[in-house]
Write a protein that holds these residues in place. Sequence first.
Motif, PDB file in Angstrom:
ATOM      1  N   PHE A   1      37.504  83.014  41.182  1.00  0.00           N
ATOM      2  CA  PHE A   1      37.329  81.555  41.137  1.00  0.00           C
ATOM      3  C   PHE A   1      38.324  80.885  42.078  1.00  0.00           C
ATOM      4  O   PHE A   1      39.394  81.421  42.334  1.00  0.00           O
ATOM      5  CB  PHE A   1      37.567  81.021  39.716  1.00  0.00           C
ATOM      6  CG  PHE A   1      36.477  81.378  38.744  1.00  0.00           C
ATOM      7  CD1 PHE A   1      35.508  80.449  38.407  1.00  0.00           C
ATOM      8  CD2 PHE A   1      36.435  82.642  38.161  1.00  0.00           C
ATOM      9  CE1 PHE A   1      34.513  80.779  37.492  1.00  0.00           C
ATOM     10  CE2 PHE A   1      35.436  82.982  37.262  1.00  0.00           C
ATOM     11  CZ  PHE A   1      34.466  82.062  36.925  1.00  0.00           C
ATOM     12  N   ARG A   2      37.966  79.693  42.563  1.00  0.00           N
ATOM     13  CA  ARG A   2      38.887  78.932  43.410  1.00  0.00           C
ATOM     14  C   ARG A   2      39.319  77.640  42.755  1.00  0.00           C
ATOM     15  O   ARG A   2      40.056  76.873  43.365  1.00  0.00           O
ATOM     16  CB  ARG A   2      38.216  78.587  44.761  1.00  0.00           C
ATOM     17  CG  ARG A   2      37.546  79.760  45.460  1.00  0.00           C
ATOM     18  CD  ARG A   2      38.600  80.806  45.855  1.00  0.00           C
ATOM     19  NE  ARG A   2      39.575  80.280  46.764  1.00  0.00           N
ATOM     20  CZ  ARG A   2      39.534  80.441  48.090  1.00  0.00           C
ATOM     21  NH1 ARG A   2      38.563  81.141  48.635  1.00  0.00           N
ATOM     22  NH2 ARG A   2      40.476  79.936  48.856  1.00  0.00           N
ATOM     23  N   ALA A   3      38.809  77.359  41.547  1.00  0.00           N
ATOM     24  CA  ALA A   3      39.122  76.078  40.909  1.00  0.00           C
ATOM     25  C   ALA A   3      39.441  76.276  39.426  1.00  0.00           C
ATOM     26  O   ALA A   3      38.822  77.108  38.753  1.00  0.00           O
ATOM     27  CB  ALA A   3      37.959  75.106  41.060  1.00  0.00           C
ATOM     28  N   VAL A   4      40.427  75.507  38.938  1.00  0.00           N
ATOM     29  CA  VAL A   4      40.773  75.486  37.522  1.00  0.00           C
ATOM     30  C   VAL A   4      40.596  74.059  37.017  1.00  0.00           C
ATOM     31  O   VAL A   4      41.106  73.120  37.630  1.00  0.00           O
ATOM     32  CB  VAL A   4      42.230  75.945  37.299  1.00  0.00           C
ATOM     33  CG1 VAL A   4      42.607  75.808  35.826  1.00  0.00           C
ATOM     34  CG2 VAL A   4      42.427  77.382  37.773  1.00  0.00           C
ATOM     35  N   ALA A   5      39.858  73.913  35.913  1.00  0.00           N
ATOM     36  CA  ALA A   5      39.618  72.571  35.367  1.00  0.00           C
ATOM     37  C   ALA A   5      40.543  72.314  34.187  1.00  0.00           C
ATOM     38  O   ALA A   5      40.657  73.146  33.287  1.00  0.00           O
ATOM     39  CB  ALA A   5      38.162  72.429  34.937  1.00  0.00           C
ATOM     40  N   LEU A   6      41.202  71.170  34.202  1.00  0.00           N
ATOM     41  CA  LEU A   6      42.089  70.765  33.120  1.00  0.00           C
ATOM     42  C   LEU A   6      41.537  69.511  32.460  1.00  0.00           C
ATOM     43  O   LEU A   6      40.836  68.715  33.091  1.00  0.00           O
ATOM     44  CB  LEU A   6      43.499  70.500  33.655  1.00  0.00           C
ATOM     45  CG  LEU A   6      44.178  71.709  34.323  1.00  0.00           C
ATOM     46  CD1 LEU A   6      45.491  71.282  34.966  1.00  0.00           C
ATOM     47  CD2 LEU A   6      44.417  72.834  33.317  1.00  0.00           C
TER      48      LEU A   6
ATOM     49  N   GLY B   1      47.840  76.015  47.152  1.00  0.00           N
ATOM     50  CA  GLY B   1      47.607  77.383  47.625  1.00  0.00           C
ATOM     51  C   GLY B   1      46.119  77.684  47.640  1.00  0.00           C
ATOM     52  O   GLY B   1      45.322  76.918  48.182  1.00  0.00           O
ATOM     53  N   ASP B   2      45.729  78.783  46.982  1.00  0.00           N
ATOM     54  CA  ASP B   2      44.324  79.198  46.992  1.00  0.00           C
ATOM     55  C   ASP B   2      43.507  78.544  45.877  1.00  0.00           C
ATOM     56  O   ASP B   2      42.317  78.800  45.745  1.00  0.00           O
ATOM     57  CB  ASP B   2      44.236  80.723  46.825  1.00  0.00           C
ATOM     58  CG  ASP B   2      44.775  81.427  48.071  1.00  0.00           C
ATOM     59  OD1 ASP B   2      44.655  80.836  49.162  1.00  0.00           O
ATOM     60  OD2 ASP B   2      45.320  82.532  47.932  1.00  0.00           O
ATOM     61  N   ILE B   3      44.170  77.732  45.068  1.00  0.00           N
ATOM     62  CA  ILE B   3      43.502  77.168  43.892  1.00  0.00           C
ATOM     63  C   ILE B   3      43.397  75.641  44.005  1.00  0.00           C
ATOM     64  O   ILE B   3      44.313  74.994  44.520  1.00  0.00           O
ATOM     65  CB  ILE B   3      44.309  77.542  42.622  1.00  0.00           C
ATOM     66  CG1 ILE B   3      44.073  79.001  42.256  1.00  0.00           C
ATOM     67  CG2 ILE B   3      43.975  76.646  41.436  1.00  0.00           C
ATOM     68  CD1 ILE B   3      42.677  79.320  41.764  1.00  0.00           C
TER      69      ILE B   3
ATOM     70  N   VAL C   1      46.011  80.411  36.936  1.00  0.00           N
ATOM     71  CA  VAL C   1      45.853  80.710  38.373  1.00  0.00           C
ATOM     72  C   VAL C   1      45.571  82.197  38.566  1.00  0.00           C
ATOM     73  O   VAL C   1      44.631  82.579  39.272  1.00  0.00           O
ATOM     74  CB  VAL C   1      47.117  80.293  39.163  1.00  0.00           C
ATOM     75  CG1 VAL C   1      47.078  80.865  40.580  1.00  0.00           C
ATOM     76  CG2 VAL C   1      47.240  78.776  39.203  1.00  0.00           C
ATOM     77  N   GLU C   2      46.364  83.045  37.916  1.00  0.00           N
ATOM     78  CA  GLU C   2      46.178  84.490  38.076  1.00  0.00           C
ATOM     79  C   GLU C   2      44.786  84.915  37.635  1.00  0.00           C
ATOM     80  O   GLU C   2      44.105  85.678  38.313  1.00  0.00           O
ATOM     81  CB  GLU C   2      47.239  85.260  37.278  1.00  0.00           C
ATOM     82  CG  GLU C   2      48.592  85.262  37.965  1.00  0.00           C
ATOM     83  CD  GLU C   2      49.664  85.971  37.135  1.00  0.00           C
ATOM     84  OE1 GLU C   2      50.844  85.772  37.451  1.00  0.00           O
ATOM     85  OE2 GLU C   2      49.297  86.694  36.163  1.00  0.00           O
TER      86      GLU C   2
ATOM     87  N   PRO D   1      32.645  68.912  38.549  1.00  0.00           N
ATOM     88  CA  PRO D   1      33.024  69.913  39.566  1.00  0.00           C
ATOM     89  C   PRO D   1      31.801  70.391  40.341  1.00  0.00           C
ATOM     90  O   PRO D   1      30.723  70.561  39.762  1.00  0.00           O
ATOM     91  CB  PRO D   1      33.619  71.046  38.730  1.00  0.00           C
ATOM     92  CG  PRO D   1      34.016  70.425  37.442  1.00  0.00           C
ATOM     93  CD  PRO D   1      33.022  69.333  37.200  1.00  0.00           C
ATOM     94  N   GLN D   2      31.971  70.629  41.619  1.00  0.00           N
ATOM     95  CA  GLN D   2      30.880  71.097  42.461  1.00  0.00           C
ATOM     96  C   GLN D   2      30.957  72.604  42.681  1.00  0.00           C
ATOM     97  O   GLN D   2      30.284  73.133  43.554  1.00  0.00           O
ATOM     98  CB  GLN D   2      30.920  70.378  43.821  1.00  0.00           C
ATOM     99  CG  GLN D   2      30.854  68.859  43.720  1.00  0.00           C
ATOM    100  CD  GLN D   2      29.600  68.376  43.004  1.00  0.00           C
ATOM    101  OE1 GLN D   2      28.487  68.753  43.363  1.00  0.00           O
ATOM    102  NE2 GLN D   2      29.769  67.563  41.960  1.00  0.00           N
ATOM    103  N   GLU D   3      31.793  73.274  41.901  1.00  0.00           N
ATOM    104  CA  GLU D   3      32.032  74.694  42.121  1.00  0.00           C
ATOM    105  C   GLU D   3      32.304  75.345  40.768  1.00  0.00           C
ATOM    106  O   GLU D   3      32.614  74.647  39.803  1.00  0.00           O
ATOM    107  CB  GLU D   3      33.249  74.841  43.038  1.00  0.00           C
ATOM    108  CG  GLU D   3      34.514  74.183  42.472  1.00  0.00           C
ATOM    109  CD  GLU D   3      35.451  73.640  43.562  1.00  0.00           C
ATOM    110  OE1 GLU D   3      35.726  72.416  43.564  1.00  0.00           O
ATOM    111  OE2 GLU D   3      35.895  74.459  44.388  1.00  0.00           O
ATOM    112  N   PRO D   4      32.181  76.676  40.680  1.00  0.00           N
ATOM    113  CA  PRO D   4      32.505  77.364  39.423  1.00  0.00           C
ATOM    114  C   PRO D   4      33.981  77.155  39.079  1.00  0.00           C
ATOM    115  O   PRO D   4      34.817  77.110  39.985  1.00  0.00           O
ATOM    116  CB  PRO D   4      32.233  78.837  39.747  1.00  0.00           C
ATOM    117  CG  PRO D   4      31.347  78.821  40.951  1.00  0.00           C
ATOM    118  CD  PRO D   4      31.729  77.607  41.730  1.00  0.00           C
TER     119      PRO D   4
END
Lengths: 313, 313
Positions: free
Chosen positions: A108-113, A145-147, A100-101, A9-12
């Motif tokens: 944060f704008r990213a969730v890693a799975l 959306g925003d994520i 997401v919430e 990932p390039q972001e938090p």
Amino acid sequence: MRPEPFECPQEPVVLGLSGGRDSVALLRMLALHGVPMQACHVHHGIRGQEADEDAQFCRELCRQFNVTLAEYRVDVPSKAEQSGESLETTARRERRRILVEHALNEGFRAVALAHHADDQAETVLFNLARGSAGLRGMQPRRREGDITWLRPMLGMRRAAITAWLREIGQDWREDATNADLAASVRNRLRLRVLPALSEAMDRDVVPALLRGARLQGEVCAALEAALQVMPLTDPQGRLYLPFLADKPVELCSAALLHYMRRCGVPNLSEACVSEVYSILSADAAKSCCNLPGGFRARRAHKRLVIEAIGSQM
Amino acid sequence: MRPEPFECPQEPVVLGLSGGRDSVALLRMLALHGVPMQACHVHHGIRGQEADEDAQFCRELCRQFNVTLAEYRVDVPSKAEQSGESLETTARRERRRILVEHALNEGFRAVALAHHADDQAETVLFNLARGSAGLRGMQPRRREGDITWLRPMLGMRRAAITAWLREIGQDWREDATNADLAASVRNRLRLRVLPALSEAMDRDVVPALLRGARLQGEVCAALEAALQVMPLTDPQGRLYLPFLADKPVELCSAALLHYMRRCGVPNLSEACVSEVYSILSADAAKSCCNLPGGFRARRAHKRLVIEAIGSQM
């Protein structure tokens, strides 16, 4: 040997951490690459003491690697009873909602799975067996959306992940992943159907399934790009029907789907596209039809107009 | 009740008749629809007396329905030993060769095969598990050289065919189809994997597999039609590269494949398309590469030229 390829990932990111092998491996890799993160553990209210121990395991792991851990608790059985859906479906939906919430609350704008290549093969088979068009499987990066959902390990084999964790002496909670859902469709696919398929084919079928999914993804991407290039609309952005008049039905349907999606119409089914197709011709009995999401399709002056119901000119 | 849908041939056909359920049903349906036909039975030299009884069964059936029967004998085991291929692959290839030769010798242009919907589902799964791009499965009508292969029963379920034969009191040779190949990949898919998949999904997965295959077929058809419409070539019919310059790689690859196929280049692999893609850009190190079938791709004056090696300008 560290498993490859890792799409760093390039972001938090917020990491969904169950304490199972895959999410533990993802935490270790993110830490190794210095990716800023928080972990988020969801207690499903299903497995009693074992689930408590999973949470405890996550706490210790996060303390060791200096990762902030957020813990949430959700009563999956009662939510499942309310919705009439399976425990697995409910757990997945609740987990995603919470991730997401939490991410948005914490900026944060990213969730890693932690899905990997064997999960992907299972998804491909699952989608095929549902008759879904989504054979191409999960995407390594998908905006919603925003994520943005990230799956940095989607190219890695499960066995390589396991071997790496053993090599670095990192343990995990064996039951934390899915053992509580042993009777689920996905688990039956993983534990029975994929092995039977590999045995029947006399080879490991996972790479083949991934290749098939990739090829189909490429065909879809090529079609999407072709539709972008073609002169489908008039200068006002309305679908220009004379262009479609002499084209095969498959191309017309794809163009309709592409156009209606661009207009923001949600949940477009095959039946819906087919109904819109039936109003295109100048001698069709009907010249308009309703669409999901409060939209309507209307043929007028050799154009197809998509409008919100109530906004008729 | 007669199983549906039957895509009735519009021309005289040679029918591949094993004596097994499916080909016996096809003979009965063709007879019912008054389709002019000859039957062709291939003895594979494998199952000794049982195979002789299969041939005898076919003779009686054809006499009863006044159908001319041609019998051929091929020594599959020794052919398989020569080629190093499996008995199944060899038997299939020899059967197809004999059917085509017989049809052409007798002045037929079409060969009818008895594949049904469950065979189709098995083929879809087989192709997916091979990582093949051909997920869409068998076609109900496919031209190959001077012969058209017809599969009039491709939409029918196996159970419906069986029920119909019982209803009309028509028997068949239980072993004639594939029991001699019980250990084959296809039989393992049919007897083990498909049932396991249906059990895992808690439903009959055949319709879903067929739907998935149809959807993928439609996407491929839409892409093919889009490529036909797009201004890919100059007036001399050479691929015009500036058009592709700003397009995504998936569309470029699809356009290359489409164009090279149209130029008659055979056996185009992914690696081959990818090599041609690498010579497209004006600053690429190479400006030409060899293709299968004695062809070459060459970039010149913003065009891609496909030429037979030896015919260089």
